[in-house]
Every structure is written in structure tokens, then in C-alpha cells.
Design an enzyme around this catalytic site. Structure first.
Site, PDB file in Angstrom:
ATOM      1  N   SER A 156     -18.657  -9.523  -1.940  1.00 38.94           N
ATOM      2  CA  SER A 156     -17.991 -10.212  -0.865  1.00 38.94           C
ATOM      3  C   SER A 156     -18.877 -10.771   0.153  1.00 38.94           C
ATOM      4  CB  SER A 156     -17.074  -9.310   0.007  1.00 38.94           C
ATOM      5  OG  SER A 156     -16.278  -8.721  -1.138  1.00 38.94           O
ATOM      6  N   HIS A 177     -16.887 -14.807  -7.376  1.00 37.96           N
ATOM      7  CA  HIS A 177     -16.285 -14.301  -6.415  1.00 37.96           C
ATOM      8  C   HIS A 177     -14.790 -14.462  -6.776  1.00 37.96           C
ATOM      9  CE1 HIS A 177     -15.322 -13.190  -2.017  1.00 37.96           C
ATOM     10  NE2 HIS A 177     -15.390 -12.132  -2.666  1.00 37.96           N
ATOM     11  N   GLU A 189     -14.861 -18.431  -6.747  1.00 36.63           N
ATOM     12  CA  GLU A 189     -16.059 -19.065  -5.970  1.00 36.63           C
ATOM     13  C   GLU A 189     -17.247 -18.870  -6.959  1.00 36.63           C
ATOM     14  OE1 GLU A 189     -15.184 -18.879  -1.342  1.00 36.63           O
ATOM     15  OE2 GLU A 189     -16.107 -17.155  -2.109  1.00 36.63           O
ATOM     16  N   ASN A 227     -14.503 -16.121   2.711  1.00 35.87           N
ATOM     17  CA  ASN A 227     -14.999 -15.034   3.711  1.00 35.87           C
ATOM     18  C   ASN A 227     -15.595 -15.765   4.844  1.00 35.87           C
ATOM     19  OD1 ASN A 227     -13.633 -13.119   2.105  1.00 35.87           O
ATOM     20  ND2 ASN A 227     -15.612 -12.161   1.408  1.00 35.87           N
TER      21      ASN A 227
HETATM   22  N1  CAA Z   1      -0.589  -8.105 -10.725  1.00 38.26           N
HETATM   23  C1  CAA Z   1       0.001  -8.989 -11.263  1.00 38.26           C
HETATM   24  N2  CAA Z   1       0.853  -9.697 -10.426  1.00 38.26           N
HETATM   25  C2  CAA Z   1       1.010  -9.595  -9.061  1.00 38.26           C
HETATM   26  C3  CAA Z   1       0.293  -8.712  -8.578  1.00 38.26           C
HETATM   27  C4  CAA Z   1      -0.671  -7.917  -9.350  1.00 38.26           C
HETATM   28  N3  CAA Z   1      -1.749  -6.864  -9.077  1.00 38.26           N
HETATM   29  N4  CAA Z   1       0.168  -8.549  -7.367  1.00 38.26           N
HETATM   30  C5  CAA Z   1       1.242  -9.655  -6.995  1.00 38.26           C
HETATM   31  N5  CAA Z   1       1.543 -10.078  -8.139  1.00 38.26           N
HETATM   32  C6  CAA Z   1       2.589 -11.183  -8.477  1.00 38.26           C
HETATM   33  C7  CAA Z   1       3.782 -10.422  -8.370  1.00 38.26           C
HETATM   34  O1  CAA Z   1       4.501 -10.087  -9.561  1.00 38.26           O
HETATM   35  C8  CAA Z   1       4.838 -12.117  -7.973  1.00 38.26           C
HETATM   36  O2  CAA Z   1       5.041 -12.749  -9.051  1.00 38.26           O
HETATM   37  P1  CAA Z   1       6.382 -13.655  -9.069  1.00 38.26           P
HETATM   38  O3  CAA Z   1       6.150 -14.508  -7.664  1.00 38.26           O
HETATM   39  O4  CAA Z   1       5.778 -14.762 -10.404  1.00 38.26           O
HETATM   40  O5  CAA Z   1       7.386 -12.983  -9.239  1.00 38.26           O
HETATM   41  C9  CAA Z   1       3.916 -12.330  -6.866  1.00 38.26           C
HETATM   42  O6  CAA Z   1       2.575 -12.096  -7.192  1.00 38.26           O
HETATM   43  C10 CAA Z   1       4.213 -12.288  -5.600  1.00 38.26           C
HETATM   44  O7  CAA Z   1       4.062 -10.954  -5.505  1.00 38.26           O
HETATM   45  P2  CAA Z   1       5.326  -9.781  -4.612  1.00 38.26           P
HETATM   46  O8  CAA Z   1       6.570 -10.348  -4.539  1.00 38.26           O
HETATM   47  O9  CAA Z   1       5.177  -8.405  -5.114  1.00 38.26           O
HETATM   48  O10 CAA Z   1       4.512  -9.960  -3.029  1.00 38.26           O
HETATM   49  P3  CAA Z   1       4.306 -10.847  -2.246  1.00 38.26           P
HETATM   50  O11 CAA Z   1       5.126 -12.282  -2.456  1.00 38.26           O
HETATM   51  O12 CAA Z   1       4.145 -10.610  -0.587  1.00 38.26           O
HETATM   52  O13 CAA Z   1       2.975 -11.606  -2.825  1.00 38.26           O
HETATM   53  C11 CAA Z   1       0.534 -11.401  -2.587  1.00 38.26           C
HETATM   54  C12 CAA Z   1       1.845 -10.669  -2.801  1.00 38.26           C
HETATM   55  C13 CAA Z   1       0.118 -12.260  -3.894  1.00 38.26           C
HETATM   56  C14 CAA Z   1      -0.488 -10.312  -2.472  1.00 38.26           C
HETATM   57  C15 CAA Z   1       0.555 -12.256  -1.255  1.00 38.26           C
HETATM   58  O14 CAA Z   1       0.891 -11.492  -0.218  1.00 38.26           O
HETATM   59  C16 CAA Z   1      -0.901 -13.041  -1.013  1.00 38.26           C
HETATM   60  O15 CAA Z   1      -1.208 -14.112  -1.457  1.00 38.26           O
HETATM   61  N6  CAA Z   1      -1.375 -12.335   0.018  1.00 38.26           N
HETATM   62  C17 CAA Z   1      -2.721 -12.882   0.579  1.00 38.26           C
HETATM   63  C18 CAA Z   1      -3.809 -12.269  -0.483  1.00 38.26           C
HETATM   64  C19 CAA Z   1      -5.187 -12.763  -0.110  1.00 38.26           C
HETATM   65  O16 CAA Z   1      -5.470 -13.682   0.770  1.00 38.26           O
HETATM   66  N7  CAA Z   1      -5.955 -12.148  -0.923  1.00 38.26           N
HETATM   67  C20 CAA Z   1      -7.516 -12.718  -0.552  1.00 38.26           C
HETATM   68  C21 CAA Z   1      -8.044 -11.383   0.288  1.00 38.26           C
HETATM   69  S1  CAA Z   1      -9.867 -11.803   0.733  1.00 38.26           S
HETATM   70  C22 CAA Z   1     -10.702 -11.425  -0.743  1.00 38.26           C
HETATM   71  O17 CAA Z   1     -10.086 -10.956  -1.645  1.00 38.26           O
HETATM   72  C23 CAA Z   1     -12.093 -11.735  -0.976  1.00 38.26           C
HETATM   73  C24 CAA Z   1     -13.081 -10.612  -0.363  1.00 38.26           C
HETATM   74  O18 CAA Z   1     -14.223 -10.869  -0.664  1.00 38.26           O
HETATM   75  C25 CAA Z   1     -12.641  -9.449   0.426  1.00 38.26           C
HETATM   76  P1  NAD Z   2     -13.770  -0.195  -5.553  1.00 37.93           P
HETATM   77  O1  NAD Z   2     -14.287   0.856  -4.668  1.00 37.93           O
HETATM   78  O2  NAD Z   2     -12.202  -0.083  -5.813  1.00 37.93           O
HETATM   79  O3  NAD Z   2     -14.182  -0.095  -7.217  1.00 37.93           O
HETATM   80  C1  NAD Z   2     -15.831   0.165  -7.168  1.00 37.93           C
HETATM   81  C2  NAD Z   2     -15.961   0.623  -8.514  1.00 37.93           C
HETATM   82  O4  NAD Z   2     -17.157   0.761  -9.046  1.00 37.93           O
HETATM   83  C3  NAD Z   2     -15.567   2.417  -8.334  1.00 37.93           C
HETATM   84  O5  NAD Z   2     -14.731   2.600  -9.550  1.00 37.93           O
HETATM   85  C4  NAD Z   2     -16.897   3.131  -8.687  1.00 37.93           C
HETATM   86  O6  NAD Z   2     -16.884   4.477  -9.361  1.00 37.93           O
HETATM   87  C5  NAD Z   2     -17.524   2.133  -9.461  1.00 37.93           C
HETATM   88  N1  NAD Z   2     -19.120   2.091  -9.346  1.00 37.93           N
HETATM   89  C6  NAD Z   2     -19.884   2.237  -8.310  1.00 37.93           C
HETATM   90  N2  NAD Z   2     -21.247   2.353  -8.578  1.00 37.93           N
HETATM   91  C7  NAD Z   2     -21.299   2.148 -10.173  1.00 37.93           C
HETATM   92  C8  NAD Z   2     -22.317   2.125 -11.105  1.00 37.93           C
HETATM   93  N3  NAD Z   2     -23.573   2.010 -10.548  1.00 37.93           N
HETATM   94  N4  NAD Z   2     -21.905   1.883 -12.194  1.00 37.93           N
HETATM   95  C9  NAD Z   2     -20.663   1.846 -12.604  1.00 37.93           C
HETATM   96  N5  NAD Z   2     -19.501   1.790 -11.920  1.00 37.93           N
HETATM   97  C10 NAD Z   2     -19.951   1.940 -10.454  1.00 37.93           C
HETATM   98  O7  NAD Z   2     -14.289  -1.624  -5.023  1.00 37.93           O
HETATM   99  P2  NAD Z   2     -13.520  -3.132  -5.129  1.00 37.93           P
HETATM  100  O8  NAD Z   2     -12.656  -3.353  -3.780  1.00 37.93           O
HETATM  101  O9  NAD Z   2     -13.147  -3.229  -6.456  1.00 37.93           O
HETATM  102  O10 NAD Z   2     -14.994  -3.633  -4.812  1.00 37.93           O
HETATM  103  C11 NAD Z   2     -15.946  -4.193  -5.708  1.00 37.93           C
HETATM  104  C12 NAD Z   2     -16.796  -5.363  -5.301  1.00 37.93           C
HETATM  105  O11 NAD Z   2     -15.893  -6.518  -5.305  1.00 37.93           O
HETATM  106  C13 NAD Z   2     -17.596  -5.278  -3.979  1.00 37.93           C
HETATM  107  O12 NAD Z   2     -18.573  -5.934  -4.311  1.00 37.93           O
HETATM  108  C14 NAD Z   2     -16.732  -6.105  -3.216  1.00 37.93           C
HETATM  109  O13 NAD Z   2     -17.278  -6.335  -2.031  1.00 37.93           O
HETATM  110  C15 NAD Z   2     -16.084  -7.027  -4.134  1.00 37.93           C
HETATM  111  N6  NAD Z   2     -14.771  -7.587  -3.613  1.00 37.93           N
HETATM  112  C16 NAD Z   2     -13.883  -6.664  -3.220  1.00 37.93           C
HETATM  113  C17 NAD Z   2     -12.591  -7.379  -2.660  1.00 37.93           C
HETATM  114  C18 NAD Z   2     -11.548  -6.555  -2.001  1.00 37.93           C
HETATM  115  O14 NAD Z   2     -10.540  -7.196  -1.667  1.00 37.93           O
HETATM  116  N7  NAD Z   2     -11.754  -5.356  -2.237  1.00 37.93           N
HETATM  117  C19 NAD Z   2     -12.392  -8.681  -2.681  1.00 37.93           C
HETATM  118  C20 NAD Z   2     -13.382  -9.434  -3.509  1.00 37.93           C
HETATM  119  C21 NAD Z   2     -14.683  -8.998  -3.923  1.00 37.93           C
END
Ligand code: CAA
Ligand code: NAD
Length: 333
Positions: A156, A177, A189, A227
Site C-alpha cells: 500500500s 495494487h 494500479e 492512496n
Molecule cells: N466478496 C464478494 N462480493 C462482495 C464482497 C466480498 N468480499 N464485499 C462486498 N461484495 C459485494 C456484495 O455481494 C454486493 O453485491 P451486489 O451489489 O451485486 O449485490 C456489493 O458488493 C455491495 O455489498 P454490500 O451490499 O454488502 O455492502 P455495500 O453496498 O455497503 O458495499 C463495499 C460494500 C463494496 C465495501 C462498499 O461500501 C465500498 O465500495 N466501500 C468503499 C471501499 C473502498 O474504498 N475500498 C478501498 C479501500 S483503500 C484500499 O484498499 C487500498 C489500500 O492500500 C489501503
Molecule cells: P493481512 O495481515 O490480512 O495478511 C497478511 C498475511 O501474510 C497473513 O496471513 C500472514 O500470515 C502472511 N505472511 C506474513 N509473512 C509471510 C511470509 N513471509 N510468507 C508467507 N506469508 C506471510 O494483511 P493484508 O491486509 O492482506 O495486507 C497484505 C498486503 O496488502 C500489505 O502489503 C498491505 O499494505 C497491502 N494492502 C492492504 C489493503 C487493505 O485494505 N488491508 C489494501 C491494499 C493493499
């Protein structure tokens, strides 16, 4: 390894896949044929990537450190597949079960990352967000996998170039990503370092497109596209509440109803993980290229307190809000 020459790959020119078309339409580029993918880490992100890869026909090795962790990853996949199957095969229980069985039959579980990587054309790393741990893993994989095998990290926040530096294949290393929840979020990405080859870039665009995702390209800069914009927005929302300008509930309602976001910033931080947000901002504040000491990502006392208390969001059952249920399917109380 088989290399396939592709003329321009025809894509429907809808607005949504214009970027994908641009990426894929490079005439006469070379792509590597990917048959088997290894995903390392079977947590929230890794399990999601395994699922979408297997769902799109790839054979996938899912690797983690222990059998217990693999079992948890398998559970995430089956519960997500059930949601997908419920929609796809609404009144067809046998069809639904066959769909799930077919996808699961393409997934092999393993605790041996080197053996798994050695038989794959693409290795996707989704382990803990720690530079040294990722470098140690890739160093070992570099020695075990064929030189043609492409390595990518789902990091991330860490620089792809720093992770790649542990290997001898800088041209066959990139960032890939995915977003949480992986089965639902359409974007991927693709992060190119200065060394990433054209072949690798086009191969990743082809593979992610086959997974039903829309790829966009970005240079190896902190936060890539999403991000870089999303994390400062989350930090600004924390400061708004810390100043007492509005309640977190009202900020969430405001951004959902006033800006059309599916979740408010506090709900989203709980979804991503508060420990993750803290880790990302701390890293950038200390050493992010162009971001060192930037007040946009300065520490937030509210975030610090919650993380210190072990309240990481949905995954721990409590963050800004409280949750009940299991893992990614936890619902807000
Ligand atoms: N597996 C399969 N399907 C899933 C799912 C999963 N894990 N999670 C949600 N869905 C599906 C549901 O089945 C549903 O499908 P339909 O609309 O076709 O029925 C749809 O997604 C919507 O789900 P819900 O009705 O349960 O709930 P919701 O409408 O509140 O949506 C959400 C949930 C998709 C998570 C929505 O709230 C959303 O888009 N939230 C924002 C998520 C976001 O911004 N993610 C990026 C985070 S940043 C990141 O990931 C990067 C990083 O590096 C940290
Ligand atoms: P998580 O903690 O849910 O899962 C990580 C897994 O990796 C664990 O099951 C752990 O046992 C395993 N692990 C750790 N070291 C290992 C090794 N040496 N060999 C094999 N397995 C190992 O973490 P996550 O949220 O799935 O995040 C994983 C990566 O994805 C991170 O780099 C995170 O920054 C990135 N990411 C996270 C998100 C998010 O929303 N959580 C979104 C995008 C990207």
C-alpha cells in the site's frame, strides 16, 4: 517460458476501460503467457487476489506461513464465493455448488513459497507491510524461481524499487495494487519503476484485465494514485473531528450523502484497518519521497490512541465503530 507476440488487443472503447485500452493497445508489444500464479499471504488481500485469479481461470498457489493461516484464507474465499454464487445462480443450488467447487479446484494451498514460486510465471506478494520482511521473502524467491518469473508486490505504501532491490530481476519486478474488498473493487494500479520492462507491464495489464479488473498505470511514488489522495483525506477528517468542528457520525453521513462516497472516512478507515493507516502515514512522514514532515500526514492523537488500545477497526471488532461477525463480513453494530 513461452512468450506471445500480441498485436493491439481490441477492447470495447467504453469510458470505463479507456485507460485499460490505452495500456493494452500498444501495438506489437510482447507479453509473457501466465498459466500459474502464486499469491504469497492468504490474509484479507491475498485471499481476495487468489479468489479473483482462480475465478478467471488461472491455477493459483496460495501460500502462507502456517496451515492455520491458509485455512483462514480458504474461509475468506469460500464465504466470498458464496456471495458471488448467490447472485449468479439465484435458484440453482447445484450450479452454485459447481461454480464454487470449480474455482476451489484451481487453488493449491502451500506453506513452501520457494517451491510455489518456482512453478509459476507470476508471483504476487501480499504479506505484512514491512520492508525488511518483504525484501527477505523476495531474496529467497529470487534464488528459487526462473529468471523469467515476474514478481509483484501489493504494498500500500512502500517504494516498489526498495522491495525490488533485494532481487536480481529489476526489469521483471513491479507493483500490482489491488483494493479492498478485492472481489468487488474494479481497480488495479500497475506501478512501474524505471527498470520495469514493457513486457512485464503489458503482461500485468493483460492478466488483470482477464481478472475483470481495470488497470491504471502509475510511477513508483508514495501512495501511487488512490492512496496518495485517499490517505490525506482520511487524515483531514480526523483533524476535523479532533478540532470539534463536527462529529465523526456527521462527517460520515456528509461524505456519503454530500459527495456520493459509498462509505464515510471513519467507516473506511475501520474497513482498511487503523493500524494500516497509522503505519502508512508514519512511514511517509519519516521518509516518503516529497512528503517528509508534511502536515497533511502528521500523526493524529485520536488515531494513535485507538491503535495503542488495540482497536484496529473491523478486523479487531472495534475501531471508530463496533462490529460483530467474522473477518471481512463483520457488520457495523
Ligand atoms: N466478496 C464478494 N462480493 C462482495 C464482497 C466480498 N468480499 N464485499 C462486498 N461484495 C459485494 C456484495 O455481494 C454486493 O453485491 P451486489 O451489489 O451485486 O449485490 C456489493 O458488493 C455491495 O455489498 P454490500 O451490499 O454488502 O455492502 P455495500 O453496498 O455497503 O458495499 C463495499 C460494500 C463494496 C465495501 C462498499 O461500501 C465500498 O465500495 N466501500 C468503499 C471501499 C473502498 O474504498 N475500498 C478501498 C479501500 S483503500 C484500499 O484498499 C487500498 C489500500 O492500500 C489501503
Ligand atoms: P493481512 O495481515 O490480512 O495478511 C497478511 C498475511 O501474510 C497473513 O496471513 C500472514 O500470515 C502472511 N505472511 C506474513 N509473512 C509471510 C511470509 N513471509 N510468507 C508467507 N506469508 C506471510 O494483511 P493484508 O491486509 O492482506 O495486507 C497484505 C498486503 O496488502 C500489505 O502489503 C498491505 O499494505 C497491502 N494492502 C492492504 C489493503 C487493505 O485494505 N488491508 C489494501 C491494499 C493493499
Amino acid at each position: 517460458m513461452l512468450q506471445v507476440k500480441t498485436a493491439s488487443i481490441a477492447l470495447r472503447a467504453t469510458a470505463r476501460n479507456v485507460t485499460a485500452s490505452r495500456i493494452l493497445a500498444a501495438s506489437m508489444s510482447t507479453v509473457t503467457e501466465v498459466k500459474k500464479i502464486t499469491v504469497i499471504g492468504s490474509g484479507l488481500m491475498g485471499a481476495g487476489v487468489v479468489q479473483v485469479a482462480a475465478q478467471s481461470g488461472y491455477h493459483v498457489n496460495m501460500v502462507d506461513l502456517k496451515e492455520d493461516f491458509l485455512a483462514k484464507g480458504e474461509k475468506i474465499i469460500t464465504s466470498s464465493l458464496k456471495r458471488v454464487a448467490k447472485k449468479k445462480y439465484a435458484d440453482d443450488a447445484a450450479g452454485s455448488q459447481k461454480f464454487i467447487d470449480d474455482v476451489m479446484s484451481r487453488i493449491t494451498l502451500s506453506t513452501n513459497s520457494e517451491k510455489a514460486a518456482a512453478e509459476s510465471q507470476l508471483v504476487i506478494e501480499a504479506i505484512v507491510e514491512n520492508l525488511k520482511t518483504k525484501q527477505a521473502l523476495f531474496k529467497a524467491l529470487d534464488a528459487a524461481a526462473p529468471q523469467e518469473t515476474i514478481f509483484v508486490s501489493n504494498t500500500s505504501s512502500l517504494p516498489i524499487g526498495d522491495i525490488a532491490s533485494a532481487t536480481s530481476r529489476l526489469d521483471r519486478f513491479a507493483g500490482l495494487h489491488f483494493f479492498n474488498p478485492v472481489p468487488q473493487m474494479k481497480l488495479v494500479e500497475i506501478i512501474r519503476t524505471a527498470e520495469t520492462s514493457e513486457d512485464v507491464f503489458h503482461t500485468l495489464a493483460t492478466v488483470t484485465k482477464k481478472m475483470g479488473k481495470v488497470p491504471v498505470a502509475c510511477k513508483d511514488t508514495p501512495g501511487f494514485i488512490v492512496n496518495r489522495l485517499l490517505v490525506p483525506y482520511m487524515m483531514e477528517s480526523l483533524r476535523l473531528v479532533e478540532r470539534g468542528d463536527a462529529s465523526m457520525q456527521d462527517v460520515d453521513v456528509a461524505m456519503k450523502l454530500g459527495a456520493g462516497y459509498p462509505m464515510g472516512p471513519f467507516e473506511l478507515m475501520d474497513y482498511v484497518g487503523l493500524d494500516t493507516i497509522k503505519f502508512i502515514t508514519e512511514g511517509w512522514y519519516k521518509s516518503g519521497k516529497g512528503l517528509v514532515g508534511d502536515k497533511l500526514i502528521a500523526p493524529s492523537p485520536l488515531l494513535e490512541r485507538l491503535v495503542a488500545e488495540g482497536n484496529f477497526g473491523r478486523k479487531s471488532g472495534k475501531g471508530f465503530y463496533s462490529y460483530e461477525g467474522v473477518g471481512a463480513d463483520k457488520g457495523k453494530k
